[in-house]
Scaffold this active site. Structure first.
Site, PDB file in Angstrom:
ATOM      1  N   CYS A   1      14.086  11.133   6.620  1.00 54.59           N
ATOM      2  CA  CYS A   1      13.827  10.653   8.014  1.00 54.59           C
ATOM      3  C   CYS A   1      14.966  10.773   8.703  1.00 54.59           C
ATOM      4  O   CYS A   1      14.983  11.119  10.112  1.00 54.59           O
ATOM      5  CB  CYS A   1      13.024   9.078   8.033  1.00 54.59           C
ATOM      6  SG  CYS A   1      14.368   8.008   7.394  1.00 54.59           S
TER       7      CYS A   1
ATOM      8  N   GLU B   1       9.258  16.953  14.647  1.00 52.53           N
ATOM      9  CA  GLU B   1       9.982  16.597  13.156  1.00 52.53           C
ATOM     10  C   GLU B   1       9.126  17.740  12.223  1.00 52.53           C
ATOM     11  O   GLU B   1       7.729  17.705  12.338  1.00 52.53           O
ATOM     12  CB  GLU B   1       9.363  15.089  12.980  1.00 52.53           C
ATOM     13  CG  GLU B   1      10.043  14.991  11.605  1.00 52.53           C
ATOM     14  CD  GLU B   1       9.727  13.514  11.059  1.00 52.53           C
ATOM     15  OE1 GLU B   1       8.611  12.887  11.318  1.00 52.53           O
ATOM     16  OE2 GLU B   1      10.926  12.842  10.685  1.00 52.53           O
TER      17      GLU B   1
ATOM     18  N   LYS C   1       0.993  -1.136   0.303  1.00 52.95           N
ATOM     19  CA  LYS C   1      -0.111  -0.196  -0.013  1.00 52.95           C
ATOM     20  C   LYS C   1       0.864   1.070   0.082  1.00 52.95           C
ATOM     21  O   LYS C   1       1.419   1.656   0.837  1.00 52.95           O
ATOM     22  CB  LYS C   1      -0.824   0.009   1.288  1.00 52.95           C
ATOM     23  CG  LYS C   1      -2.127   0.784   1.332  1.00 52.95           C
ATOM     24  CD  LYS C   1      -2.102   2.291   0.675  1.00 52.95           C
ATOM     25  CE  LYS C   1      -1.853   2.906   1.940  1.00 52.95           C
ATOM     26  NZ  LYS C   1      -1.769   4.412   1.471  1.00 52.95           N
TER      27      LYS C   1
ATOM     28  N   GLU D   1       9.470   1.811  11.210  1.00 54.80           N
ATOM     29  CA  GLU D   1      10.313   2.733  11.031  1.00 54.80           C
ATOM     30  C   GLU D   1       9.851   4.189  10.901  1.00 54.80           C
ATOM     31  O   GLU D   1       8.862   4.558  10.078  1.00 54.80           O
ATOM     32  CB  GLU D   1      11.084   2.620   9.544  1.00 54.80           C
ATOM     33  CG  GLU D   1      11.772   1.349   9.393  1.00 54.80           C
ATOM     34  CD  GLU D   1      13.105   1.329  10.105  1.00 54.80           C
ATOM     35  OE1 GLU D   1      13.285   1.697  10.991  1.00 54.80           O
ATOM     36  OE2 GLU D   1      13.474  -0.163  10.130  1.00 54.80           O
TER      37      GLU D   1
HETATM   38  P1  NAD Z   1       2.415   8.670   7.218  1.00 50.87           P
HETATM   39  O1  NAD Z   1       2.381   7.978   8.646  1.00 50.87           O
HETATM   40  O2  NAD Z   1       1.396   9.859   7.075  1.00 50.87           O
HETATM   41  O3  NAD Z   1       1.936   7.720   5.920  1.00 50.87           O
HETATM   42  C1  NAD Z   1       2.732   6.419   5.722  1.00 50.87           C
HETATM   43  C2  NAD Z   1       1.840   5.466   5.117  1.00 50.87           C
HETATM   44  O4  NAD Z   1       0.815   5.151   5.981  1.00 50.87           O
HETATM   45  C3  NAD Z   1       1.027   5.884   4.053  1.00 50.87           C
HETATM   46  O5  NAD Z   1       1.066   5.029   2.960  1.00 50.87           O
HETATM   47  C4  NAD Z   1      -0.342   6.221   4.546  1.00 50.87           C
HETATM   48  O6  NAD Z   1      -1.255   6.026   3.532  1.00 50.87           O
HETATM   49  C5  NAD Z   1      -0.366   5.102   5.683  1.00 50.87           C
HETATM   50  N1  NAD Z   1      -1.290   5.311   6.670  1.00 50.87           N
HETATM   51  C6  NAD Z   1      -1.606   6.372   7.211  1.00 50.87           C
HETATM   52  N2  NAD Z   1      -2.804   6.274   8.042  1.00 50.87           N
HETATM   53  C7  NAD Z   1      -2.896   4.636   8.190  1.00 50.87           C
HETATM   54  C8  NAD Z   1      -3.857   3.923   9.027  1.00 50.87           C
HETATM   55  N3  NAD Z   1      -4.254   4.329  10.116  1.00 50.87           N
HETATM   56  N4  NAD Z   1      -3.389   2.430   8.792  1.00 50.87           N
HETATM   57  C9  NAD Z   1      -2.693   2.152   8.128  1.00 50.87           C
HETATM   58  N5  NAD Z   1      -1.932   2.870   7.081  1.00 50.87           N
HETATM   59  C10 NAD Z   1      -1.969   4.295   7.286  1.00 50.87           C
HETATM   60  O7  NAD Z   1       3.913   9.295   6.860  1.00 50.87           O
HETATM   61  P2  NAD Z   1       4.118  10.123   5.666  1.00 50.87           P
HETATM   62  O8  NAD Z   1       3.834  11.394   5.767  1.00 50.87           O
HETATM   63  O9  NAD Z   1       3.716   9.583   4.250  1.00 50.87           O
HETATM   64  O10 NAD Z   1       5.695   9.973   5.701  1.00 50.87           O
HETATM   65  C11 NAD Z   1       6.450  10.886   6.287  1.00 50.87           C
HETATM   66  C12 NAD Z   1       7.060   9.979   7.721  1.00 50.87           C
HETATM   67  O11 NAD Z   1       7.648   9.026   7.542  1.00 50.87           O
HETATM   68  C13 NAD Z   1       8.046  11.147   8.385  1.00 50.87           C
HETATM   69  O12 NAD Z   1       7.521  11.083   9.729  1.00 50.87           O
HETATM   70  C14 NAD Z   1       9.338  10.174   8.421  1.00 50.87           C
HETATM   71  O13 NAD Z   1      10.378  10.625   9.358  1.00 50.87           O
HETATM   72  C15 NAD Z   1       8.806   8.942   8.302  1.00 50.87           C
HETATM   73  N6  NAD Z   1       9.943   8.001   7.625  1.00 50.87           N
HETATM   74  C16 NAD Z   1      10.360   7.249   8.377  1.00 50.87           C
HETATM   75  C17 NAD Z   1      11.726   6.418   7.655  1.00 50.87           C
HETATM   76  C18 NAD Z   1      12.526   5.447   8.653  1.00 50.87           C
HETATM   77  O14 NAD Z   1      13.219   4.672   8.241  1.00 50.87           O
HETATM   78  N7  NAD Z   1      12.611   5.897   9.933  1.00 50.87           N
HETATM   79  C19 NAD Z   1      11.934   6.594   6.589  1.00 50.87           C
HETATM   80  C20 NAD Z   1      11.237   7.134   5.669  1.00 50.87           C
HETATM   81  C21 NAD Z   1      10.082   8.109   6.360  1.00 50.87           C
END
Ligand code: NAD
Length: 515
Positions: A306, A408, A197, A272
């Site tokens: 991230c 963040e 997804k 992550e």
């Molecule tokens: P997000 O949490 O908004 O979304 C990530 C994914 O989760 C998307 O596909 C979204 O559709 C899905 N999602 C959202 N709500 C959900 C739910 N209730 N149930 C299941 N899936 C759901 O994150 P984002 O804004 O897309 O990405 C940015 C974030 O990701 C930042 O906080 C960044 O630090 C983090 N990130 C972490 C790493 C790491 O390795 N630690 C790497 C890249 C990004």
């Protein structure tokens, strides 16, 4: 408050918005070897971050679409060849996938650049890294050994490793294709079948996997892709009882929701999450290298990284010099058309994210001394004027209680704070809820290791940044994640290790009921 030192430079070789050739206008799911729409026909709009106009509609997966994808993945897992193939045979397929990614890295980069707003040169690097992830896990499964424990003459115990089943993979929008590869490669290498997804802001490049996998010989039903919103498609995947494990990358708050939702079925989870990583610069550091690295560390990938070093802690004796030189460089970062190879910072992914980053820029003006940026870049040509542009922004004298120090931002915004002693630097570094990465700049060997071993972070770079050997653990501590992937740890996540015990002689058994 001081004013920014200079307006950001802008790249403007082109005079119109670049649209990649053959851009799809509809983005579909891929289930059981076929591109399909949502059963109920739901869609959502996809914008590009330079014009903020809708360029495509994507199928918005609902529970019934997830059900279909999980059914296909389950059938491929139970009855198909993939989980039963020899590691060498699977590795050949993974290497063909890597070849295919490399062969179309330019196309991948331009699609990713168009959809995410990442500068094209950086998007190209991410495409190549995606190929490397597949090559790495192809090598790893062929070289895989498992434990065996012998009790001489009495017992032999060995580990029988088995793929867990259908893996649910949920990914974010920053470097989407590369982050998808990071989960797809070990999941497929392990013999799992998958439902991916991808993030709803950036669904474009994920569709390419379908053809890449099919051409490389991945059997039908092994790879399934369901687009859609997190609260709909993502939620249904997390709650599906036929999916025993979820690998998630995204925000900490989303991770918490998913964690709760996985509890009902006691699913395996790898998380992550977010970061607010410190870069700590001591007075004895190579200052030129530290400035280059800390600029790259927070402004590359538009700051949507991230592991961004978004807090810079600087020893007081070099603080003023550091701030001055850092801000001067930040003010000259080239902001502009993501497709222009000269661009260093492109457009942020989406207007919602732009608003969030801009709100922090405004908050920062009340919390720190603005040294560079602080709003939209000046001098953007008209055709870029509708895009999600934020000037690389530098705040100095930021107190540890400030929101821009603690939270963040995930954009091109950095907070700089002075320190007097190593103890104070450590307390500042550890004084946030996150613990993903840390960067330490010093020429004192003992201090570098002492600090590295005391800092609360899953990863530390000494006098360098972000270049990572794929064999090493990747992940965060505290609010930055749960579990580590990377190298064999990823294979451990996607496999069960079943213990098989064999007695070599007579079985000694207490004879209940025999007397
Ligand atoms: P997000 O949490 O908004 O979304 C990530 C994914 O989760 C998307 O596909 C979204 O559709 C899905 N999602 C959202 N709500 C959900 C739910 N209730 N149930 C299941 N899936 C759901 O994150 P984002 O804004 O897309 O990405 C940015 C974030 O990701 C930042 O906080 C960044 O630090 C983090 N990130 C972490 C790493 C790491 O390795 N630690 C790497 C890249 C990004």
């Amino acid at each position: 408050m001081a004013q920014p030192t200079a307006p950001g430079q802008t790249a403007s070789v082109r005079t119109t918005h670049y649209f990649p050739e053959n851009l799809p206008t509809s983005i579909r799911h891929f289930i059981n070897g076929e591109f399909v729409d949502s059963l109920g026909g739901a869609t959502f709009d996809v914008l590009d971050p330079v014009s903020n106009q809708t360029y495509a509609t994507a199928a918005a997966g609902q529970k019934e679409d997830i059900d279909l994808a999980v059914r296909a993945a389950t059938d491929a897992f139970r009855n198909g060849p993939w989980p039963r193939m020899l590691p060498r045979a699977r590795a050949r397929v993974l290497n063909r996938i890597a070849d295919a990614i490399e062969a179309q890295d330019a196309r991948l980069a331009e699609l990713e650049c168009f959809d995410t707003g990442l500068p094209i040169t950086q998007a190209l690097g991410q495409a190549q890294r995606a190929a490397e992830n597949f090559r790495f896990f192809a090598d790893l499964i062929v070289a895989q050994t498992d434990d065996a424990f012998s009790v001489p003459g009495r017992q032999l115990n060995y580990v029988n490793r088995k793929p867990v089943g259908v893996a649910g993979l949920i990914t974010p929008w920053n470097t989407p294709f590369m982050l998808e590869s990071w989960k797809l490669a070990p999941a497929l290498a392990s013999g799992c079948t998958v439902v991916l997804k991808p993030a709803e802001f950036t669904p474009l490049s994920a569709s390419l996997w379908a053809e890449i996998f099919r051409d490389a010989g991945v059997p039908e039903g092994v790879f399934n892709l369901v687009n859609g919103l997190g609260e709909e498609a993502g939620d249904a995947l997390v709650k599906h009882p036929g999916v025993p494990l979820i690998s998630f990358t995204g925000e900490t708050t989303t991770g918490q929701t998913i964690y709760r939702n996985c509890a009902a079925n006691l699913k395996g989870m790898s998380m992550e999450l977010g970061g607010k990583s410190p870069a700590v610069v001591f007075a004895d550091a190579d200052l030129d290298a530290a400035i280059d690295s800390t600029l790259f560390g927070v402004f590359s990938l538009n700051g949507e990284r991230c592991t961004a070093g978004s807090r810079i802690l600087v020893e007081r004796s070099i603080y003023d010099d550091f701030c001055e030189r850092y801000a001067a460089r930040a003010a000259h970062i080239v902001v502009g058309d993501p497709h222009d190879p000269a661009t260093e910072v492109g457009a942020l992914v989406h207007p919602e994210h732009y608003d969030k980053v801009m709100s922090y820029v405004e908050i920062g003006k009340g919390e720190g001394r603005l040294l560079a940026g602080g709003g939209r870049p000046e001098g953007l040509p008209d055709w870029l004027a509708g895009g999600n542009y934020v000037s690389p922004t530098v705040f100095a004298d930021v107190a540890p209680s400030a929101r821009i120090f603690q939270e963040e931002i995930f954009g091109p915004v950095v907070a700089i704070t002075p320190f007097d002693t190593e103890e104070e630097a450590l307390a500042l570094a550890n004084g946030v809820k996150y613990g993903l990465a840390a960067y330490i700049w010093t020429s004192t060997l003992e201090r570098a290791h002492r600090f590295a071993q005391s800092v609360d972070s899953g990863m530390v770079w000494l006098n360098s940044h972000n270049v990572r050997d794929l064999r090493t653990p990747f992940g965060g501590v505290k609010a930055s994640g749960l579990g580590h992937e990377g190298g064999y740890r990823s294979i451990d996540f996607y496999t069960e290790q079943q213990a098989v015990h064999i007695t070599l002689g007579e079985v000694h058994t207490a004879r209940f009921g025999a007397h």
